[in-house]
Design an enzyme around this catalytic site. Structure first.
Site, PDB file in Angstrom:
ATOM      1  N   HIS A  75     -10.295  -6.430  -2.367  1.00 42.82           N
ATOM      2  CA  HIS A  75      -8.922  -6.479  -1.863  1.00 42.82           C
ATOM      3  C   HIS A  75      -8.892  -6.719  -0.363  1.00 42.82           C
ATOM      4  O   HIS A  75      -9.824  -6.407   0.355  1.00 42.82           O
ATOM      5  CB  HIS A  75      -8.127  -5.222  -2.227  1.00 42.82           C
ATOM      6  CG  HIS A  75      -8.707  -3.925  -1.739  1.00 42.82           C
ATOM      7  ND1 HIS A  75      -9.822  -3.350  -2.302  1.00 42.82           N
ATOM      8  CD2 HIS A  75      -8.311  -3.096  -0.756  1.00 42.82           C
ATOM      9  CE1 HIS A  75     -10.083  -2.211  -1.687  1.00 42.82           C
ATOM     10  NE2 HIS A  75      -9.181  -2.035  -0.728  1.00 42.82           N
TER      11      HIS A  75
ATOM     12  N   GLU B  73     -12.537   2.440  -0.946  1.00 44.74           N
ATOM     13  CA  GLU B  73     -11.708   3.389  -1.684  1.00 44.74           C
ATOM     14  C   GLU B  73     -11.431   2.985  -3.131  1.00 44.74           C
ATOM     15  O   GLU B  73     -11.222   3.840  -3.978  1.00 44.74           O
ATOM     16  CB  GLU B  73     -10.414   3.694  -0.930  1.00 44.74           C
ATOM     17  CG  GLU B  73      -9.518   2.533  -0.553  1.00 44.74           C
ATOM     18  CD  GLU B  73      -9.997   1.609   0.555  1.00 44.74           C
ATOM     19  OE1 GLU B  73      -9.688   0.412   0.441  1.00 44.74           O
ATOM     20  OE2 GLU B  73     -10.663   2.024   1.510  1.00 44.74           O
TER      21      GLU B  73
ATOM     22  N   ASP C  72       0.873  -1.174   0.000  1.00 41.11           N
ATOM     23  CA  ASP C  72       0.000   0.000   0.000  1.00 41.11           C
ATOM     24  C   ASP C  72       0.913   1.228   0.000  1.00 41.11           C
ATOM     25  O   ASP C  72       1.820   1.323   0.827  1.00 41.11           O
ATOM     26  CB  ASP C  72      -0.872  -0.027   1.259  1.00 41.11           C
ATOM     27  CG  ASP C  72      -1.980   1.011   1.237  1.00 41.11           C
ATOM     28  OD1 ASP C  72      -1.698   2.179   0.909  1.00 41.11           O
ATOM     29  OD2 ASP C  72      -3.118   0.653   1.580  1.00 41.11           O
ATOM     30  N   ILE C  73       0.705   2.160  -0.918  1.00 42.35           N
ATOM     31  CA  ILE C  73       1.582   3.334  -0.997  1.00 42.35           C
ATOM     32  C   ILE C  73       1.226   4.392   0.049  1.00 42.35           C
ATOM     33  O   ILE C  73       1.925   5.385   0.186  1.00 42.35           O
ATOM     34  CB  ILE C  73       1.615   3.962  -2.411  1.00 42.35           C
ATOM     35  CG1 ILE C  73       0.236   4.406  -2.849  1.00 42.35           C
ATOM     36  CG2 ILE C  73       2.247   3.005  -3.406  1.00 42.35           C
ATOM     37  CD1 ILE C  73       0.250   5.315  -4.070  1.00 42.35           C
TER      38      ILE C  73
ATOM     39  N   HIS D  10      -6.511  -6.107   3.033  1.00 42.04           N
ATOM     40  CA  HIS D  10      -5.406  -5.378   3.650  1.00 42.04           C
ATOM     41  C   HIS D  10      -4.724  -6.294   4.652  1.00 42.04           C
ATOM     42  O   HIS D  10      -5.392  -6.864   5.525  1.00 42.04           O
ATOM     43  CB  HIS D  10      -5.918  -4.156   4.431  1.00 42.04           C
ATOM     44  CG  HIS D  10      -6.504  -3.068   3.613  1.00 42.04           C
ATOM     45  ND1 HIS D  10      -5.777  -1.959   3.234  1.00 42.04           N
ATOM     46  CD2 HIS D  10      -7.747  -2.897   3.113  1.00 42.04           C
ATOM     47  CE1 HIS D  10      -6.559  -1.151   2.537  1.00 42.04           C
ATOM     48  NE2 HIS D  10      -7.764  -1.699   2.449  1.00 42.04           N
TER      49      HIS D  10
END
Length: 132
Positions: free
Chosen positions: A93, A88, A29-30, A95
């Site tokens: 997805h 988002e 994650d950026i 995390h």
């Protein structure tokens, strides 16, 4: 229109890849909650995780487990937390978040890392993986 994550899988947008199989992709994650925060996605573009067919859902969880085990070996933490929120980006997805305190799970504090830090973390996590 392709999601941001589909563009990452297709190489249109760069990422710090941690792992890849023919069906799944994991990358850092950026905007991480903590150092090593990783996203696991199916390459197949589906908006909501529970809209995945059962076999893809199960395989995504297995893939995520392998990545989480490698992540815990690569990044010092109390444990690796898992979160499925998905508001988002309209692409299912998972995390995987290295937890030091409960604050890391709250998405309120973000770590700032340099590109070379992201690269080193992605490489280190990948070094503990053996998936195909």
């Amino acid at each position: 229109m392709a999601t941001l994550f589909t563009k990452i899988v297709n190489g249109e947008i760069p990422s710090y890849k941690v792992a890849e199989t023919k069906d799944f992709y994991a990358f850092l994650d950026i905007n991480p909650n903590s150092k090593g925060h990783t996203l696991c996605i199916p390459k197949k573009e589906v908006d909501k995780i529970f809209d995945l067919d059962e076999s893809t859902y199960t395989a995504l969880m297995q893939f995520s487990r392998h990545v989480a085990i490698a992540l815990e070996k690569a990044v010092s933490c109390e444990r690796v937390g898992i979160s499925v929120i998905g508001l988002e980006v309209p692409h299912a997805h998972v995390h995987l978040i290295p937890l030091h305190t409960m604050e890391n799970a709250r998405f309120t504090h973000k770590e700032k890392l340099k590109p070379e830090e992201f690269e080193a973390i992605a490489s280190k996590i990948g070094s503990f993986l053996n998936i195909t």
